[in-house]
Design a protein around this motif. Structure first.
Motif, PDB file in Angstrom:
ATOM      1  N   VAL A 197      14.918  18.031  -5.793  1.00 45.84           N
ATOM      2  CA  VAL A 197      13.824  17.749  -6.882  1.00 45.84           C
ATOM      3  C   VAL A 197      12.901  18.072  -7.340  1.00 45.84           C
ATOM      4  CG1 VAL A 197      13.995  15.186  -7.988  1.00 45.84           C
ATOM      5  CG2 VAL A 197      15.930  16.034  -7.226  1.00 45.84           C
ATOM      6  N   ASP A 198      12.672  17.674  -5.216  1.00 49.18           N
ATOM      7  CA  ASP A 198      10.657  16.831  -5.097  1.00 49.18           C
ATOM      8  C   ASP A 198      10.266  18.644  -5.905  1.00 49.18           C
ATOM      9  OD1 ASP A 198      10.493  14.359  -3.947  1.00 49.18           O
ATOM     10  OD2 ASP A 198      10.821  15.138  -2.056  1.00 49.18           O
ATOM     11  N   LEU A 199      10.590  19.214  -5.229  1.00 48.84           N
ATOM     12  CA  LEU A 199      10.496  21.051  -5.872  1.00 48.84           C
ATOM     13  C   LEU A 199      10.276  21.866  -6.727  1.00 48.84           C
ATOM     14  CD1 LEU A 199       9.259  23.862  -4.172  1.00 48.84           C
ATOM     15  CD2 LEU A 199      11.619  24.375  -4.560  1.00 48.84           C
ATOM     16  N   ASN A 200      10.905  20.739  -7.812  1.00 46.91           N
ATOM     17  CA  ASN A 200      11.065  21.243  -9.097  1.00 46.91           C
ATOM     18  C   ASN A 200      10.436  20.342 -10.043  1.00 46.91           C
ATOM     19  OD1 ASN A 200      13.623  22.412 -10.411  1.00 46.91           O
ATOM     20  ND2 ASN A 200      14.263  22.156  -8.574  1.00 46.91           N
ATOM     21  N   THR A 201       9.763  19.299  -9.419  1.00 47.35           N
ATOM     22  CA  THR A 201       8.584  18.502 -10.134  1.00 47.35           C
ATOM     23  C   THR A 201       7.405  19.293 -10.285  1.00 47.35           C
ATOM     24  OG1 THR A 201       8.084  16.702  -7.815  1.00 47.35           O
ATOM     25  CG2 THR A 201       9.295  16.206  -9.274  1.00 47.35           C
ATOM     26  N   VAL A 202       7.129  20.111  -9.502  1.00 44.92           N
ATOM     27  CA  VAL A 202       6.042  21.198  -9.162  1.00 44.92           C
ATOM     28  C   VAL A 202       5.744  22.322  -9.702  1.00 44.92           C
ATOM     29  CG1 VAL A 202       4.586  20.194  -7.627  1.00 44.92           C
ATOM     30  CG2 VAL A 202       6.101  21.036  -6.645  1.00 44.92           C
ATOM     31  N   ILE A 203       7.181  22.467  -9.538  1.00 51.99           N
ATOM     32  CA  ILE A 203       7.705  24.161  -9.898  1.00 51.99           C
ATOM     33  C   ILE A 203       8.160  24.017 -11.232  1.00 51.99           C
ATOM     34  CG2 ILE A 203       8.316  26.585  -9.769  1.00 51.99           C
ATOM     35  CD1 ILE A 203       5.678  25.547  -7.326  1.00 51.99           C
ATOM     36  N   ARG A 204       7.835  24.870 -12.589  1.00 55.26           N
ATOM     37  CA  ARG A 204       8.824  24.309 -13.080  1.00 55.26           C
ATOM     38  C   ARG A 204       9.455  25.402 -13.848  1.00 55.26           C
ATOM     39  NH1 ARG A 204       7.531  18.626 -14.048  1.00 55.26           N
ATOM     40  NH2 ARG A 204       9.571  18.540 -15.602  1.00 55.26           N
TER      41      ARG A 204
END
Ligand code: SF4
Ligand code: SF4
Length: 368
Positions: free
Chosen positions: A180-187
């Motif tokens: 989820v952390d990664l998906n907050t910046v790589i959309r």
């Protein structure tokens, strides 16, 4: 926000799913740099259900190029696999010659350290430069199970933007929150899920059983697409930790969005799902597991089954193992060593991340 679900005869029907959303022109503008991110995690073909069908990826690329996008495809397989070996065996060896779109090995690209403001477990991460330099990321996962995260869909597919062993940091810090952390910046601007052949069972994401589903799901929000796919697979998205966490952190909704096309019920097929980790942990006490372990091997012999060994939370099915040592290299905490031709896991060092099981090419390792 909208999700399209269609029964599909073949990969080219990805076009029909995207047209239901309003067409690729909604997602790509002329001159934009587009990175298409399939799942090419291991040296398996799309018939296994482990990797995205290359023809479906090509169709998405063609549509983005028709809108004037500068399109490349990029992927970093599971550590410690090499792209040079994985891509040809997964049917992507001649992707550029056949379809005209470059296939970038993200493991070979320049690495850039990024900050993840508000990250719950991962606050800095290394990402391949082409991922940061693109204007639009189109996420093209395959519909499959995962022994640790239950399912592997659009949210999970983004782990492949992190090159080589840098992706192990997410496993070390906590896979569900890390995804989820990664998906907050790589959309993901658009998500197109290959459900033509998916994968079920406890040995997903690489060694499960193929499921010929004949479905394509597309949408503009990764959480909504993943929630829809989970329902198609017979799972409640509220019970899949990384999908629920992504919704709780405002990345999308689990319900209340529009579903176009054939809809979930028309294509739903109960996948055999891996047991959720917390069930293993809380429902069976450690003492019971030890007793079970004592009787398991004589029982295996009696029933003529392949002998199994349990090391903490990891199980080894000895007859499947060919001694390739990939699990030794996959482990982020060096808990695996070889004893003769079989791996041995130090249960005290093991953090139950299951990178070894994910990477084992023969499906010899699984959750205990
Ligand atoms: S368990 Fe799997 S990865 Fe490890 S040595 Fe055996 S076959 Fe190779
Ligand atoms: S041995 Fe344990 S820590 Fe190492 S990769 Fe396997 S599950 Fe993860």
């Amino acid at each position: 926000m909208t999700v399209a679900v269609i029964r599909a005869e073949g990969p080219r029907e990805a076009r029909r799913a995207i047209e239901l959303l309003g067409g690729m022109g909604r997602f790509v503008s002329p001159g934009e740099k587009v990175l298409v991110k399939p799942n090419i995690c291991a040296a398996k073909t799309s018939e296994s259900g482990a990797v995205t069908d290359p023809e479906l990826v090509a169709e998405v690329c063609c549509m983005a190029a028709e809108e004037g996008g500068e399109v490349v495809v990029g992927e970093s397989p599971i550590h410690p696999f090499r792209s040079s070996r994985v891509f040809p065996r997964a049917g992507y060896g001649d992707f550029q010659e056949r379809y005209g779109f470059p296939l970038l090995d993200l493991d070979a690209a320049e690495k850039v350290e990024i900050r993840i403001p508000g990250g719950m477990v991962v606050r800095e991460e290394v990402v391949a430069r082409p991922v940061l330099e693109c204007d639009a990321l189109i996420n093209v996962p395959v519909m499959k199970t995962h022994l640790q995260t239950v399912v592997s869909l659009g949210l999970k597919n983004l782990k492949g933007v992190v090159p080589t062993r840098d992706k192990l940091i997410i496993h070390l810090r906590g896979l569900d929150q890390g995804i989820v952390d990664l998906n907050t910046v790589i959309r993901s601007r658009l998500v197109v899920v290959d459900g033509l052949v998916g994968m079920e069972g406890a040995l997903g994401p690489t060694n499960g059983r193929p499921v010929r589903l004949g479905v394509i799901v597309a949408g503009d929000n990764v959480v909504e697409v993943d929630a829809t796919c989970a329902r198609i697979m017979g799972a409640d998205p509220r019970e899949i930790p990384h999908i629920r966490l992504a919704a709780e952190r405002g990345l999308g909704r689990l319900e209340g969005y529009e579903v176009l096309g054939d809809g979930v019920e028309a294509v739903r097929r109960e996948f055999e799902l891996p047991a959720r980790p917390d069930l293993n942990r809380f429902m069976i006490s450690g003492i019971l597991l030890r007793i079970y372990d004592l009787i398991r091997r004589p029982l295996d012999r009696l029933l003529g089954r392949s002998p199994t060994f349990r090391f903490g939370e990891v199980r080894l099915e000895a007859e499947r193992c060919d001694g390739c040592r990939i699990c030794v290299r996959a482990c982020p905490v060096e808990a695996v060593s070889m004893e003769g031709n079989l791996p041995r896991i130090d249960a005290r060092s093991c953090i139950a991340c299951f990178c070894c099981a994910e990477a084992c090419p023969r499906g010899a390792l699984s959750r205990a």
